[in-house]
Design a protein around this motif. Structure first.
Motif, PDB file in Angstrom:
ATOM      1  N   LEU A 220       0.836  -1.208   0.000  1.00 20.92           N
ATOM      2  CA  LEU A 220       0.000   0.000   0.000  1.00 20.92           C
ATOM      3  C   LEU A 220       0.866   1.250   0.000  1.00 20.92           C
ATOM      4  CD1 LEU A 220      -2.773   1.407   0.218  1.00 20.92           C
ATOM      5  CD2 LEU A 220      -2.538   1.253   2.710  1.00 20.92           C
ATOM      6  N   GLN A 221       1.942   1.243   0.761  1.00 22.19           N
ATOM      7  CA  GLN A 221       2.832   2.399   0.772  1.00 22.19           C
ATOM      8  C   GLN A 221       3.380   2.680  -0.623  1.00 22.19           C
ATOM      9  OE1 GLN A 221       6.692   2.237   2.992  1.00 22.19           O
ATOM     10  NE2 GLN A 221       5.859   4.036   4.039  1.00 22.19           N
ATOM     11  N   GLU A 222       3.777   1.632  -1.329  1.00 20.37           N
ATOM     12  CA  GLU A 222       4.265   1.808  -2.698  1.00 20.37           C
ATOM     13  C   GLU A 222       3.172   2.374  -3.605  1.00 20.37           C
ATOM     14  OE1 GLU A 222       7.373   1.285  -3.667  1.00 20.37           O
ATOM     15  OE2 GLU A 222       7.960   0.656  -1.656  1.00 20.37           O
ATOM     16  N   CYS A 223       1.950   1.913  -3.419  1.00 12.13           N
ATOM     17  CA  CYS A 223       0.845   2.411  -4.238  1.00 12.13           C
ATOM     18  C   CYS A 223       0.566   3.882  -3.964  1.00 12.13           C
ATOM     19  CB  CYS A 223      -0.412   1.584  -3.963  1.00 12.13           C
ATOM     20  SG  CYS A 223      -0.308  -0.144  -4.509  1.00 12.13           S
TER      21      CYS A 223
ATOM     22  N   LEU B  21      -1.891   1.449 -10.467  1.00 15.24           N
ATOM     23  CA  LEU B  21      -1.079   0.920  -9.380  1.00 15.24           C
ATOM     24  C   LEU B  21       0.211   0.319  -9.935  1.00 15.24           C
ATOM     25  CD1 LEU B  21      -3.757  -0.799  -7.102  1.00 15.24           C
ATOM     26  CD2 LEU B  21      -2.857   1.533  -6.998  1.00 15.24           C
ATOM     27  N   PRO B  22       1.312   0.398  -9.195  1.00 16.05           N
ATOM     28  CA  PRO B  22       2.602  -0.104  -9.689  1.00 16.05           C
ATOM     29  C   PRO B  22       2.587  -1.625  -9.797  1.00 16.05           C
ATOM     30  CG  PRO B  22       2.802   0.547  -7.391  1.00 16.05           C
ATOM     31  CD  PRO B  22       1.431   0.989  -7.837  1.00 16.05           C
ATOM     32  N   ASP B  23       3.056  -2.137 -10.922  1.00 14.33           N
ATOM     33  CA  ASP B  23       2.887  -3.551 -11.245  1.00 14.33           C
ATOM     34  C   ASP B  23       3.620  -4.506 -10.312  1.00 14.33           C
ATOM     35  OD1 ASP B  23       1.220  -3.630 -13.694  1.00 14.33           O
ATOM     36  OD2 ASP B  23       2.822  -2.400 -14.505  1.00 14.33           O
ATOM     37  N   VAL B  24       4.886  -4.241 -10.043  1.00 19.86           N
ATOM     38  CA  VAL B  24       5.652  -5.222  -9.284  1.00 19.86           C
ATOM     39  C   VAL B  24       5.143  -5.347  -7.850  1.00 19.86           C
ATOM     40  CG1 VAL B  24       7.942  -5.924  -8.514  1.00 19.86           C
ATOM     41  CG2 VAL B  24       7.669  -4.920 -10.777  1.00 19.86           C
ATOM     42  N   PRO B  25       4.945  -4.257  -7.096  1.00 16.36           N
ATOM     43  CA  PRO B  25       4.357  -4.422  -5.764  1.00 16.36           C
ATOM     44  C   PRO B  25       3.001  -5.125  -5.797  1.00 16.36           C
ATOM     45  CG  PRO B  25       5.292  -2.236  -5.986  1.00 16.36           C
ATOM     46  CD  PRO B  25       5.315  -2.848  -7.349  1.00 16.36           C
ATOM     47  N   VAL B  26       2.166  -4.814  -6.787  1.00 13.53           N
ATOM     48  CA  VAL B  26       0.864  -5.464  -6.888  1.00 13.53           C
ATOM     49  C   VAL B  26       1.038  -6.956  -7.161  1.00 13.53           C
ATOM     50  CG1 VAL B  26      -1.195  -5.644  -8.344  1.00 13.53           C
ATOM     51  CG2 VAL B  26      -0.443  -3.414  -7.517  1.00 13.53           C
ATOM     52  N   ALA B  27       2.019  -7.303  -7.986  1.00 14.50           N
ATOM     53  CA  ALA B  27       2.276  -8.718  -8.244  1.00 14.50           C
ATOM     54  C   ALA B  27       2.712  -9.436  -6.972  1.00 14.50           C
ATOM     55  CB  ALA B  27       3.342  -8.867  -9.329  1.00 14.50           C
ATOM     56  N   VAL B  28       3.537  -8.775  -6.151  1.00 11.62           N
ATOM     57  CA  VAL B  28       3.942  -9.363  -4.876  1.00 11.62           C
ATOM     58  C   VAL B  28       2.717  -9.589  -3.992  1.00 11.62           C
ATOM     59  CG1 VAL B  28       5.230  -8.956  -2.742  1.00 11.62           C
ATOM     60  CG2 VAL B  28       6.286  -8.445  -4.953  1.00 11.62           C
TER      61      VAL B  28
END
Length: 337
Positions: A283-286, A297-304
Motif C-alpha cells: 500500500l505504501q508503494e501504491c 497501481l505499480p505492477d511489481v508491488p501489486v504482483a507481490v
C-alpha cells in the motif's frame, strides 16, 4: 564554535546526485554541500582517500582518520527518514549494521565504519542473498526500537487517510477497488504495529561486505531509515528487487512465494503476520506511485501482493501457480526501497 584548522581539498557534488538534491531539498542545500562537507573533514581531522560516492540523498566520502584508519563521511539532510539513523546505529552497535563512529546532530553528518562499496548482494546468487538478508533481519529486529523512533502504526494510519483522496486519480475501477482493499487491510493492521527496530530499506544494494580483516561476519547492512514496528514490514525490498530474475523463472508469482518462504524461514518471522505486513508495505508503494502522478497501481508491488494474498503458510514448491497481473511488469517502477 568549531574553527577549521587546516585546509582540505574541495569536494564536488557528483553530477548524478545534484539534480536529486535540487529536487528533494532545494538548490541551496546542493550548493552549500561542498563547504559543509569540508567543514566536517576539518572538524574530524579527515583526509579524503577517493572520489565521493552517493545514494539517493547522501554524499559519501571515503576518508582516512588521524590514526590512519579508514572511514566514510556521510553527508545528508536531516529529514523525517534520516533523523533516526544515528540512534538506530547506536542501538545496533555493529550487530549486523555499519558502526557509527561519530555524529554531528546539527547537520546530520555521520562518520561511519568503512566497508567495501564494490561488494554488495546485488551480484551474489539470489538464494545466498536472500539467506543473508533473512539472517540480518533476525539480528537487526531482535533490538527494540529506541525512544523517538518513527512508529509503524502512525505511518500506516497516515497512509490509510491519504488513500481516499488518491483513489480518484486511478483510471481503472479495479485499481480503485484494490487500493480500497489494501487500505482496509492496513487499517486493521495499524492497531498491532510492533516495537522492533526496523531497517526499512534492506534491499540488496544496502548490504555491503566489510573490509578484509575488520569483521568476522561477511555482510553488513547500511543506510537504514529506522522504524519501530513488525519485522514483516521489512520483506518487500528483497521480494521486489531483482525482479527480472523472478520473471526469468517463467512464473514470477510462484518465485515470489519461494523467496518469501526462504526469507521468513531464515529470519524466523511468522509467515501469516509477515504476509499481512507485506501487503501494508505494498500500500505504501501504491500511495507513493499515485502521489508521483501515476494513474495505475505499480505492477511489481501489486504482483507481490497477488502472490501472497490469502494463502496458507506452506512451502512454495507446493503452491499452485498464479497468473500475472494484466499490466506488463515494469522493472523501472519507482518503488523507493
Amino acid at each position: 564554535m568549531y574553527e577549521p584548522t587546516s585546509p582540505q581539498p574541495q569536494i564536488s557534488v557528483p553530477p548524478a546526485l545534484a539534480p536529486l538534491l535540487d529536487h528533494n531539498f532545494g538548490p541551496e542545500w546542493t550548493s552549500g554541500l561542498p563547504a559543509l562537507t569540508g567543514l566536517h573533514l576539518r572538524r574530524w581531522n579527515l583526509t579524503p582517500t577517493g572520489a565521493p560516492m552517493h545514494g539517493m540523498v547522501a554524499l559519501v566520502v571515503p576518508v582516512r582518520r588521524a590514526d590512519g584508519s579508514p572511514a566514510v563521511l556521510k553527508m545528508q539532510p536531516v529529514t523525517e527518514e534520516t533523523r533516526g539513523e544515528p540512534a538506530a546505529l547506536r542501538a545496533w552497535a555493529g550487530d549486523g549494521a555499519v558502526r557509527l563512529l561519530d555524529h554531528a546532530p546539527a547537520t546530520g553528518a555521520l562518520l561511519l565504519e568503512a566497508l567495501d562499496p564494490a561488494r554488495t548482494l546485488e551480484n551474489e546468487p539470489l538464494d545466498r542473498a536472500l539467506t543473508v538478508i533473512g539472517g540480518l533481519l533476525a539480528r537487526l529486529t531482535r533490538h527494540r526500537a529506541p525512544e523517538g523512533t518513527r512508529r509503524l502504526g502512525t505511518i500506516t494510519r497516515t497512509m490509510v487517510r491519504r488513500c481516499a483522496a488518491l483513489a480518484p486519480h486511478l483510471r481503472d475501477p479495479r485499481d480503485r477497488t484494490r487500493l480500497a482493499a489494501l487500505a482496509s487491510h492496513a487499517r486493521e493492521m495499524a492497531s498491532e504495529p510492533g516495537d522492533r527496530l526496523l531497517h526499512w530499506d534492506l534491499h540488496y544494494a544496502n548490504v555491503l561486505a566489510p573490509l578484509p580483516g575488520t569483521r568476522p561476519e561477511p555482510w553488513v547492512a547500511i543506510d537504514p531509515q529506522p522504524l519501530a514496528g513488525h519485522p514483516g514490514y521489512e520483506l518487500l525490498p528483497a521480494l521486489h528487487d531483482r525482479w527480472n530474475e523472478a520473471v526469468a523463472t517463467g512464473d514470477p508469482l510462484r518465485e515470489t512465494r519461494r523467496r518469501f518462504d526462504l526469507l521468513t524461514e531464515t529470519a524466523g518471522i511468522d509467515r501469516d503476520r509477515a504476509r499481512a505486513w507485506t501487503r501494508v508495505r505494498v500500500l505504501q508503494e501504491c500511495v507513493w506511485a499515485i502521489e508521483d502522478g501515476g494513474t495505475a497501481l505499480p505492477d511489481v508491488p501489486v504482483a507481490v501482493a497477488d502472490a501472497l494474498r490469502d494463502r496458507p503458510s506452506r512451502r512454495a514448491k507446493d503452491a499452485p501457480a498464479a497468473p500475472l497481473p494484466s499490466r506488463t511488469v515494469d522493472e523501472g517502477d519507482d518503488h523507493r526501497v
